[in-house]
Design an enzyme around this catalytic site. Structure first.
Site, short mmCIF file in Angstrom:
data_model
loop_
_atom_site.label_atom_id
_atom_site.label_comp_id
_atom_site.label_asym_id
_atom_site.label_seq_id
_atom_site.Cartn_x
_atom_site.Cartn_y
_atom_site.Cartn_z
N ASP A 75 0.74 -1.21 -0.03
CA ASP A 75 -0.13 0.01 0.08
C ASP A 75 1.00 1.14 -0.11
O ASP A 75 1.53 1.55 0.99
CB ASP A 75 -0.86 -0.01 1.24
N TYR A 88 3.01 9.87 -0.33
CA TYR A 88 4.03 9.46 0.34
C TYR A 88 5.22 9.65 -0.30
O TYR A 88 6.35 9.47 0.25
CB TYR A 88 3.84 7.85 0.65
N LYS A 91 -3.23 6.08 -4.17
CA LYS A 91 -4.09 6.87 -3.87
C LYS A 91 -3.99 8.09 -4.61
O LYS A 91 -2.91 8.37 -4.75
CB LYS A 91 -4.20 7.03 -2.36
N HIS A 138 -7.63 9.53 -1.63
CA HIS A 138 -7.12 9.54 -0.31
C HIS A 138 -8.04 10.27 1.06
O HIS A 138 -7.83 9.58 1.75
CB HIS A 138 -5.76 10.23 -0.36
#
Length: 275
Positions: free
Chosen positions: A47, A52, A77, A110
């Site tokens: 994931d 990120y 996401k 998200h």
């Protein structure tokens, strides 16, 4: 995925390993090593997210692993700043370039960011990606019941997953009931409350009783609750420990002791106001 790893069947028939590996807050230059170790340990679900900034590291690890693509389940996401129909499609293109993949298994919104009110247009872009088979399943993250109902009522498509903050101190019973009503799988981020539940007496007592680590107790609780769970670690020993939770089962009284820890403590932002 490992032969003994339980799976959750999503509402469109796609199966996801119930235990995956998260890379939130892992620097991109450390991500390939961490994901590589996770894949070696037996994880087959990874994931990540555009926010990120480590999709490239995930892609590097997947490429280096030599594992067949069909054995892997990859989630990413779309970030808040990229919401909207055209922007989401462009963001998805950027993500798959970073990941070096032809498709992703699960693509999520998200955050709902209700103040901007773009999540319905964003969802329509996800529907297009699903129709074009560039994703195998679509879902959301951090959506509250009102957000979910609006998506379902206005699009007619039920999200396959809602990935939410969920741990023994924030068990989200009301939201999980909405998921069950609509056939939405519950996926837990921050499943250990960033370590905040590992010293709770109920957890440490059970760890001693079963000869397991506190993290293993809490992750096993998640599995028995029916959650998909994505613990994160960069420590090799913990990466291995976190997947080694299939050889024991918590009893009903054990589950009740952990359930009693729920006090509504939220670690992350409020989905109604964030973004």
């Amino acid at each position: 995925m490992t032969s003994t790893m339980p799976t959750i069947t999503l509402n469109n028939g796609v199966r996801v390993p119930q235990l995956g590996f998260g890379v939130f807050q892992v620097p991109d230059d450390e991500t390939a090593t961490a994901v590589g170790r996770a894949l070696e340990a037996g994880y087959r679900s990874i994931d990540t997210a555009a926010a990120y900034r480590n999709e490239k590291g995930v892609g590097d690890a997947i490429a280096a692993s030599g594992l067949p693509r069909e054995e892997l389940f990859v989630t990413t996401k779309v970030w808040n700043d990229d919401q909207g129909y055209d922007a989401t499609l462009a963001a998805f293109d950027a993500s798959v370039r970073q990941l070096r993949l032809d498709y992703v298994d699960l693509y999520l919104i998200h955050w709902p960011v209700p103040a901007r009110d773009r999540y319905l247009d964003t969802w329509r872009a996800l529907e297009r990606l699903l129709a074009e088979e560039r994703v195998r399943a679509i879902g959301v993250s951090n959506f509250r019941p009102a957000h979910l109902r609006r998506v379902i009522e206005e699009s007619g498509t039920v999200p396959a997953v809602n990935q939410i903050e969920l741990h023994p101190r924030l068990q989200q019973s009301e939201l999980r009931a909405v998921h069950a009503e609509h056939g939405i799988a519950t996926e837990a981020w921050s499943p250990l409350a960033q370590g905040g539940v590992l010293t709770a007496p109920a957890v440490t007592r059970l760890a001693e009783r079963y000869g397991r680590t506190p993290a293993q107790i809490v992750l096993r609780w998640h599995l028995q609750l029916g959650n998909i769970v994505i613990p994160k670690s960069v420590t090799p020993e913990r990466i291995r420990e976190n997947i080694d939770i299939l050889g024991f089962t918590l009893g009903e009284q054990d589950l009740a002791e952990i359930a009693a820890l729920d006090d509504g403590t939220r670690i992350g932002p409020d989905p109604d106001t964030f973004g």
